[in-house]
Design an enzyme around this catalytic site. Structure first.
Site, PDB file in Angstrom:
ATOM      1  CB  SER A   1      -0.933  -0.053   1.211  1.00  0.00           C
ATOM      2  OG  SER A   1      -2.034   0.784   1.028  1.00  0.00           O
TER       3      SER A   1
ATOM      4  CG  ASP B   1      -6.112  -4.402  -3.345  1.00  0.00           C
ATOM      5  OD1 ASP B   1      -6.963  -3.489  -3.208  1.00  0.00           O
ATOM      6  OD2 ASP B   1      -4.908  -4.252  -3.067  1.00  0.00           O
TER       7      ASP B   1
ATOM      8  CG  HIS C   1      -5.552  -2.621   0.182  1.00  0.00           C
ATOM      9  ND1 HIS C   1      -4.569  -2.642  -0.781  1.00  0.00           N
ATOM     10  CD2 HIS C   1      -5.125  -1.736   1.119  1.00  0.00           C
ATOM     11  CE1 HIS C   1      -3.587  -1.801  -0.441  1.00  0.00           C
ATOM     12  NE2 HIS C   1      -3.900  -1.244   0.709  1.00  0.00           N
TER      13      HIS C   1
END
Lengths: 392, 205
Positions: free
Chosen positions: A165, A331, A364
């Site tokens: 991320s 995701d 995610h």
């Protein structure tokens, strides 16, 4: 020299009160952090954790970059929450980032709130917390701070930079701006530019914080209060983007919290409501609302191609870094298409790149979870990179 | 592309011998990385792979190979000119949507191109189609017509003529039948009739 490693006060507190060891280093006015916004920031304290042992030629260092709301506690029990480290499955003896072989460093980013200088830090000019006087920071600023930290530790070249991320953004920034200092890079579930959708979700969160009357234009520290409700709503909205529809279905579906009947009110009838409220309220206990504003802003500003003639490939021209890009099938926050853009750019400069898409229904958040396929592929990538780096 | 059992891949060791040691290689449709591993271990090659199936890719990366998930038809356009010394397409061309375009891309990004494929001109195949009137099934082409990834099969003769059209010169041709390998840089009638598989080393004319 304004640098003072291992300040005794912090060390004493972390060991006695928090029962963990994290270290800090402070860079003074002679070593300001030069920010993208034009400000030279000092003093800057950086909090970091390390695991494993640095070898004699300092070639086995791995930098782990954390995501938006995480911190330096990647592989140790968190002193505030008591929960295990956020990447405990990835880092440790016998884990893919094996602390028997590697020296792992995980710093808290600039603008953070776990010991590194951020908006909640006392501004030496006023004697009060910075609040909104804190300069706006970028992903590149976070990486610049990490460069300072590594210089301080005497580490010239990292064996590996890894992160998911926002940690993946820092990883890309590292590989692009300091290619000679990065032997291998593992950007996970990330993007080389924040999309309009990403920015939109962040703006909802920031507006929620700023709409809370307890925010006081960022000066809530002076009022002895905190925008708890606003930050909790921000976290609730963000948390939805970290999960997939199918994981919500499996975990909660439409199940009711208590009994079989609606209450015909606005309490948390559904389990998912109760879960999100819990996520929100536990988050505000450990995170500073202004840090949330600043760090989400840094992510929004991230567009690696922009500084390279709008060509992402140019950002990696001539790179000799070995890359392993990882994405997850479910995701939708940083989907495979975003990660493949990075792969396409790396191919365009004939870089050494691997790309794996991990089959997962966890959304995610999968990069933080126990995903055996992610572990085994990264183990293979890291082992082969270590062999080429001459690390045993 | 379907994962390929090694016992059916005698073309791989032949391909490995065509590759100069310590060169840069892209293996398109690399499966689980058998060829890349041979090239890395025996020829000290800097190898990369592209593989359509994610299972194949993950298996490759787990083995320490540099492989991305991708498609011969789509993803070769990303690479710069002359990025590799060799671009290899082993028993994959027949499964691509546009073999001509794929070969053109390989010609652009590699100084050499290596292609192996099952020869649809082999006599057994001709007999099955010509006399029995059935779609051929052989050791090298074992799938049923309705269940095969192979959508662009060709003969040795067809392939050589496509290379000519694309300005690709045949540097070496290897005709495989049974356990035998015959060198033929300009294959003739009998090569096309008796080769079960063919391996070609090509370069720009």
């Amino acid at each position: 020299m304004g640098t003072s490693a291992d300040r005794p006060a912090d060390k004493a507190r972390s060991q006695d009160e928090l029962n963990t060891a994290f270290e800090t280093v402070t860079f003074g006015a002679d070593q300001p952090l030069k920010l993208d916004c034009g400000v030279d920031l000092s003093p800057v304290t950086q909090a970091y954790n390390s695991y494993g042992t640095l070898n004699a030629d300092k070639s086995n260092a791995v930098l782990v970059c954390h995501a938006l709301t995480l911190d330096q506690h990647a592989a140790n029990v968190h002193p505030a929450t008591g929960k295990e480290g956020w990447w405990q499955g990835m880092i440790g003896p016998g884990r893919p980032i094996d602390t028997n072989r590697f020296f792992v460093i995980c710093p808290n980013v600039i603008g953070g709130c776990q010991g590194t200088t951020g908006p909640a830090t006392i501004n030496p000019a006023t004697g009060k917390p910075y609040g909104l006087d804190f300069p706006v920071i970028t992903i590149a600023d976070m990486v610049r701070a990490q460069v300072q930290l590594l210089d301080h530790l005497g580490i010239d070249k990292l064996f590996c930079v890894a992160g998911g991320s926002m940690g993946g953004m820092q990883t890309l920034e590292w590989a692009s701006t300091y290619p000679d200092r990065v032997f291998s890079a593992i950007p996970i579930a990330t993007a080389a530019r924040h999309s309009a959708q990403n920015i939109a979700f962040h703006e909802v969160g920031r507006q929620a914080v700023q709409a809370d009357p307890e925010w006081h234009d960022g000066a809530y520290y002076d009022h002895g209060t905190r925008p708890r409700k606003g930050l909790a709503v921000a976290r609730m909205a963000a948390h939805i983007t970290y999960m997939s529809e199918s994981s919500l279905y499996q975990k909660f579906d439409r199940n009711l919290q208590d009994g079989d009947e609606f209450t015909y009110g606005f309490g948390p009838d559904f389990q998912i409501e109760s879960y999100l409220r819990h996520q929100g309220s536990s988050f505000v206990d450990r995170f500073d609302a202004n840090s949330y504003l600043y760090i989400t802003r840094a992510m929004d500003y991230f567009d690696l191609a922009a500084g390279h003639g709008d060509s992402l490939a140019n950002a990696f021209k001539g790179t000799e870094t070995r890359f392993c890009v990882v994405s997850f099938t479910s995701d939708w926050h940083y989907p495979t298409t975003y990660n493949k853009q990075i792969v396409h750019a790396l191919n365009a400069v004939a870089a050494n790149v691997s790309f794996v898409e991990i089959n997962s229904d966890k959304g995610h958040d999968a990069f933080l979870l126990d995903e055996p396929e992610m572990f085994s592929t990264l183990q293979g990538f890291i082992d082969s990179a270590a062999e080429r780096r001459g690390l045993t | 592309m379907a994962l390929r059992p090694l016992d059916n891949r005698r073309d791989l060791s032949l391909i490995a011998e065509l590759v100069e040691p310590s060169s840069r290689v892209l293996d398109v449709g690399c499966g689980e990385g058998e060829l890349l591993e041979i090239l890395a271990n025996k020829r000290n090659v800097d190898g990369r792979g592209v593989e359509l199936s994610q299972e194949g890719v993950n298996a490759c990366v787990t083995r320490g190979l540099s492989v991305i998930q991708g498609d011969a038809d789509q993803d070769l356009a990303d690479y710069p000119e002359d990025a590799f010394d060799y671009v290899i397409l082993s028993k994959t061309i027949q499964a691509t949507r546009n073999p001509g375009a794929v070969l053109r891309q390989m010609r652009r990004i590699g100084r050499h191109v290596i292609v192996s494929f099952p020869n649809f001109g082999h006599w057994k195949i001709r007999v099955q189609l010509g006399l029995q009137g059935r779609m051929p099934e052989t050791d090298t082409l074992a799938d049923k017509w309705y269940d095969t990834p192979n959508i662009h099969l060709c003969t040795v003769k067809d392939f050589v003529s496509l290379c000519d059209e694309l300005d690709l010169e045949v540097v070496q041709g290897l005709m495989l039948s049974g356990g035998n390998v015959r060198q033929a840089s300009s294959p003739g009638f009998f090569d096309n009739l008796f080769a079960e598989e063919a391996v070609f080393l090509l370069k720009r004319r």
